[in-house]
Design an enzyme around this catalytic site. Structure first.
Site, PDB file in Angstrom:
ATOM      1  N   ASP A  30       0.847  -1.196   0.000  1.00  8.33           N
ATOM      2  CA  ASP A  30       0.000   0.000   0.000  1.00  8.33           C
ATOM      3  C   ASP A  30       0.882   1.246   0.000  1.00  8.33           C
ATOM      4  O   ASP A  30       1.893   1.314   0.691  1.00  8.33           O
ATOM      5  CB  ASP A  30      -0.930  -0.003   1.223  1.00  8.33           C
ATOM      6  CG  ASP A  30      -2.076   0.983   1.077  1.00  8.33           C
ATOM      7  OD1 ASP A  30      -3.231   0.530   0.928  1.00  8.33           O
ATOM      8  OD2 ASP A  30      -1.829   2.209   1.105  1.00  8.33           O
ATOM      9  N   ASN A  86     -13.022  -3.017   2.747  1.00 12.02           N
ATOM     10  CA  ASN A  86     -14.016  -1.958   2.863  1.00 12.02           C
ATOM     11  C   ASN A  86     -14.997  -2.083   1.700  1.00 12.02           C
ATOM     12  O   ASN A  86     -14.595  -1.972   0.544  1.00 12.02           O
ATOM     13  CB  ASN A  86     -13.322  -0.591   2.852  1.00 12.02           C
ATOM     14  CG  ASN A  86     -12.382  -0.409   4.032  1.00 12.02           C
ATOM     15  OD1 ASN A  86     -12.696  -0.834   5.139  1.00 12.02           O
ATOM     16  ND2 ASN A  86     -11.221   0.200   3.806  1.00 12.02           N
ATOM     17  N   GLN A  93     -14.401   2.641   1.667  1.00 10.48           N
ATOM     18  CA  GLN A  93     -13.822   2.266   0.364  1.00 10.48           C
ATOM     19  C   GLN A  93     -13.602   3.518  -0.478  1.00 10.48           C
ATOM     20  O   GLN A  93     -14.503   4.352  -0.627  1.00 10.48           O
ATOM     21  CB  GLN A  93     -14.749   1.285  -0.371  1.00 10.48           C
ATOM     22  CG  GLN A  93     -14.126   0.756  -1.661  1.00 10.48           C
ATOM     23  CD  GLN A  93     -14.954  -0.330  -2.338  1.00 10.48           C
ATOM     24  OE1 GLN A  93     -16.068  -0.653  -1.890  1.00 10.48           O
ATOM     25  NE2 GLN A  93     -14.427  -0.900  -3.394  1.00 10.48           N
ATOM     26  N   VAL A  95     -11.254   3.146  -3.448  1.00 12.57           N
ATOM     27  CA  VAL A  95     -10.914   2.638  -4.785  1.00 12.57           C
ATOM     28  C   VAL A  95     -11.898   1.516  -5.111  1.00 12.57           C
ATOM     29  O   VAL A  95     -11.932   0.490  -4.408  1.00 12.57           O
ATOM     30  CB  VAL A  95      -9.455   2.119  -4.849  1.00 12.57           C
ATOM     31  CG1 VAL A  95      -9.158   1.566  -6.236  1.00 12.57           C
ATOM     32  CG2 VAL A  95      -8.472   3.228  -4.486  1.00 12.57           C
ATOM     33  N   HIS A  99     -10.421  -5.013  -3.216  1.00 11.48           N
ATOM     34  CA  HIS A  99      -9.080  -5.317  -2.694  1.00 11.48           C
ATOM     35  C   HIS A  99      -9.188  -5.662  -1.224  1.00 11.48           C
ATOM     36  O   HIS A  99     -10.062  -5.148  -0.521  1.00 11.48           O
ATOM     37  CB  HIS A  99      -8.128  -4.135  -2.906  1.00 11.48           C
ATOM     38  CG  HIS A  99      -8.672  -2.838  -2.404  1.00 11.48           C
ATOM     39  ND1 HIS A  99      -9.617  -2.113  -3.103  1.00 11.48           N
ATOM     40  CD2 HIS A  99      -8.448  -2.150  -1.265  1.00 11.48           C
ATOM     41  CE1 HIS A  99      -9.937  -1.030  -2.412  1.00 11.48           C
ATOM     42  NE2 HIS A  99      -9.248  -1.037  -1.290  1.00 11.48           N
ATOM     43  N   HIS A 101      -7.056  -5.622   2.325  1.00  9.96           N
ATOM     44  CA  HIS A 101      -5.893  -5.084   3.023  1.00  9.96           C
ATOM     45  C   HIS A 101      -5.385  -6.150   3.993  1.00  9.96           C
ATOM     46  O   HIS A 101      -6.166  -6.664   4.803  1.00  9.96           O
ATOM     47  CB  HIS A 101      -6.270  -3.874   3.873  1.00  9.96           C
ATOM     48  CG  HIS A 101      -6.856  -2.707   3.133  1.00  9.96           C
ATOM     49  ND1 HIS A 101      -6.161  -1.550   2.912  1.00  9.96           N
ATOM     50  CD2 HIS A 101      -8.087  -2.504   2.598  1.00  9.96           C
ATOM     51  CE1 HIS A 101      -6.939  -0.673   2.275  1.00  9.96           C
ATOM     52  NE2 HIS A 101      -8.116  -1.228   2.069  1.00  9.96           N
TER      53      HIS A 101
HETATM   54  P1  AMP Z   1      -9.851   1.583   0.329  1.00 10.67           P
HETATM   55  O1  AMP Z   1      -9.963   2.893   1.070  1.00 10.67           O
HETATM   56  O2  AMP Z   1     -10.251   0.382   1.129  1.00 10.67           O
HETATM   57  O3  AMP Z   1     -10.541   1.653  -1.009  1.00 10.67           O
HETATM   58  O4  AMP Z   1      -8.302   1.370   0.071  1.00 10.67           O
HETATM   59  C1  AMP Z   1      -7.610   1.938  -0.996  1.00 10.67           C
HETATM   60  C2  AMP Z   1      -6.158   1.791  -0.674  1.00 10.67           C
HETATM   61  O5  AMP Z   1      -5.416   1.944  -1.859  1.00 10.67           O
HETATM   62  C3  AMP Z   1      -5.618   2.827   0.325  1.00 10.67           C
HETATM   63  O6  AMP Z   1      -5.067   2.152   1.450  1.00 10.67           O
HETATM   64  C4  AMP Z   1      -4.573   3.589  -0.472  1.00 10.67           C
HETATM   65  O7  AMP Z   1      -3.471   3.963   0.313  1.00 10.67           O
HETATM   66  C5  AMP Z   1      -4.201   2.564  -1.535  1.00 10.67           C
HETATM   67  N1  AMP Z   1      -3.662   3.107  -2.762  1.00 10.67           N
HETATM   68  C6  AMP Z   1      -4.193   4.088  -3.525  1.00 10.67           C
HETATM   69  N2  AMP Z   1      -3.432   4.319  -4.608  1.00 10.67           N
HETATM   70  C7  AMP Z   1      -2.392   3.436  -4.532  1.00 10.67           C
HETATM   71  C8  AMP Z   1      -1.263   3.170  -5.353  1.00 10.67           C
HETATM   72  N3  AMP Z   1      -1.030   3.849  -6.491  1.00 10.67           N
HETATM   73  N4  AMP Z   1      -0.391   2.202  -4.967  1.00 10.67           N
HETATM   74  C9  AMP Z   1      -0.612   1.508  -3.830  1.00 10.67           C
HETATM   75  N5  AMP Z   1      -1.676   1.714  -3.010  1.00 10.67           N
HETATM   76  C10 AMP Z   1      -2.543   2.665  -3.353  1.00 10.67           C
END
Ligand code: AMP
Length: 113
Positions: A30, A86, A93, A95, A99, A101
């Site tokens: 991450d 999430n 959430q 993204v 995914h 974590h």
């Molecule tokens: P969520 O909030 O559960 O959707 O998690 C999205 C996660 O993606 C967060 O922990 C961010 O830090 C991570 N993230 C976003 N962009 C990148 C990236 N380019 N490379 C690695 N992690 C990322």
């Protein structure tokens, strides 16, 4: 359903620290770690969130649950980690490409925020 940054990472169009890859999923570090070890396990297929899975995604999802402990072991937190997924805006959430974590390497508090 629109692509996110994760599709571009999976296609290696933008850089990421890859820890694991197979036909169904990848694991990356991450970018904004919330624990000493913070890994994202992402299906190659764009499933926006867990609640939007299709019947045919069952194999991928089962596969990912079998990969997660292997990646955790590889990164030195085998059997001592938290798995977070999430599902939706209210859950945090950001993204919308499913995914998981994997968080570890420190004592994790409960309940989460
Ligand atoms: P969520 O909030 O559960 O959707 O998690 C999205 C996660 O993606 C967060 O922990 C961010 O830090 C991570 N993230 C976003 N962009 C990148 C990236 N380019 N490379 C690695 N992690 C990322």
């Amino acid at each position: 359903m629109s692509e996110t940054i994760f599709s571009r990472i999976i296609r290696k169009e933008i850089p990421a620290d890859f820890l694991y890859e197979d036909e169904h999923c990848v694991a990356i570090r991450d970018l904004n770690p919330q624990a000493p070890v913070h890994i994202l396990v992402i299906p190659r297929k764009l499933i926006p969130q867990l609640s939007k899975q299709k019947v045919e995604d069952k194999e991928i999802l089962g596969h990912i649950l079998s990969v997660i402990p292997l990646v955790a072991e590889q990164e030195g937190i085998g059997g001592e980690y938290r798995l977070v997924m999430n599902d939706g805006v209210k859950a945090g959430q950001t993204v919308f490409h499913l995914h998981f974590h994997i968080l570890g390497g420190r004592l994790l508090q409960w309940p989460p925020g």
